[in-house]
Design a protein around this motif. Sequence first.
Motif, short mmCIF file in Angstrom:
data_model
loop_
_atom_site.label_atom_id
_atom_site.label_comp_id
_atom_site.label_asym_id
_atom_site.label_seq_id
_atom_site.Cartn_x
_atom_site.Cartn_y
_atom_site.Cartn_z
N UNK A 31 -2.39 27.82 18.44
CA UNK A 31 -3.23 27.06 19.36
C UNK A 31 -3.00 25.56 19.23
N UNK A 32 -1.73 25.18 19.31
CA UNK A 32 -1.33 23.78 19.35
C UNK A 32 -0.85 23.46 20.76
N UNK A 33 -1.22 22.29 21.25
CA UNK A 33 -0.76 21.87 22.57
C UNK A 33 0.75 21.86 22.61
N UNK A 34 1.31 22.23 23.74
CA UNK A 34 2.76 22.42 23.83
C UNK A 34 3.55 21.14 23.75
N UNK A 35 2.89 19.98 23.73
CA UNK A 35 3.60 18.70 23.70
C UNK A 35 4.52 18.58 22.50
N UNK A 36 4.17 19.23 21.37
CA UNK A 36 4.98 19.10 20.17
C UNK A 36 6.38 19.67 20.34
N UNK A 182 8.51 12.61 10.57
CA UNK A 182 7.23 11.93 10.31
C UNK A 182 6.47 11.67 11.60
N UNK A 183 7.16 11.26 12.64
CA UNK A 183 6.48 11.05 13.93
C UNK A 183 5.94 12.37 14.46
N UNK A 184 6.70 13.43 14.31
CA UNK A 184 6.26 14.75 14.76
C UNK A 184 4.97 15.15 14.06
N UNK A 185 4.91 14.95 12.76
CA UNK A 185 3.72 15.32 12.00
C UNK A 185 2.53 14.42 12.33
N UNK A 186 2.79 13.14 12.57
CA UNK A 186 1.70 12.21 12.85
C UNK A 186 0.93 12.57 14.11
N UNK A 187 1.61 13.20 15.05
CA UNK A 187 0.96 13.57 16.32
C UNK A 187 0.28 14.93 16.26
N UNK A 188 0.54 15.71 15.22
CA UNK A 188 0.12 17.12 15.22
C UNK A 188 -1.39 17.29 15.18
#
Length: 296
Positions: A31-36, A182-188
């Motif tokens: 249930x994570x938004x698909x933006x990642x 790091x950017x990927x994780x920061x938005x999660x």
Amino acid sequence: MPTFTAADGTELAYHLRGEGAPLVVLPGGPMQASAYLGDLGGLSAHRRLVRLDLRGTGDSATPADPGSYRCDRLVADVEALRAHLGLDRMDVLAHSAGGSLAMLYAARYPERVARLVLVTAIPWALGMPATAEQRLAAARLRSGEPWFPEAFPALERWLAGRSDYDPACAPFFHGRWDDTARRHEARAEEQFNDEACERYGSDGAYDPPATRAALARVTAPVLVLAGELDGGPRPELARAAADAFPNADFTVQSGAGHYPWLDDPDWFAGRVTRFLDGRGVPAPPVARPEADSLTQ
């Protein structure tokens, strides 16, 4: 932003990227938004990605019934998207927890799946979770990394249930702990629906014997892609999931973690595209013999 209406009246959103034949993409999390998922390492140069925001995530509406977050109930939303797109059969790519949703969809609607790609998917729907021991074994492969001394004890505490998830564990999910990761994780954190996450695999969501029996009759080609360094699932567990399908191809991406399109975008997009186009089953040579041997 296009939307459609689910059977219970919930408005669901999806995001389009790229050109070409459509590829329906189911996100993980759960249930994570698909933006990642972004453009999946440039896969949008070869396919028109149709990234679904599951109900209660991203730009999709919150349902009236929280019980509808359960994985088996989300199958109806995937089918509603197919009908909305006007596709008789569709190619599907699912990542991580989305792999169980894709398996349940293929089990219920085998005639609607043209090709299926399961990317680092933990096979909960088959009754095969990733164990703490498997995750720790994969983590030990990273013992030479500078962040390991801080991250490994945090991972042990989390897996033992002695603490909540610690962001220090994040490097274990990536083949390369670089600025992109790091950017990927920061938005999660802002992309998750915590209530929906807890309900996704709640009681009744999975019936592994029934799902196995149904998947044994799925004739669509399936690609199961694992990351060499991923702990959930480890390549051995992903291979076991591939065995549930009669027409499955299994491959391991060298040096990749749980998000392989970030670790080597060109390799990932090329491998998936060749499968979707039905061109050549073998993967290109990889750098590490030990990873290559897993694909044999």
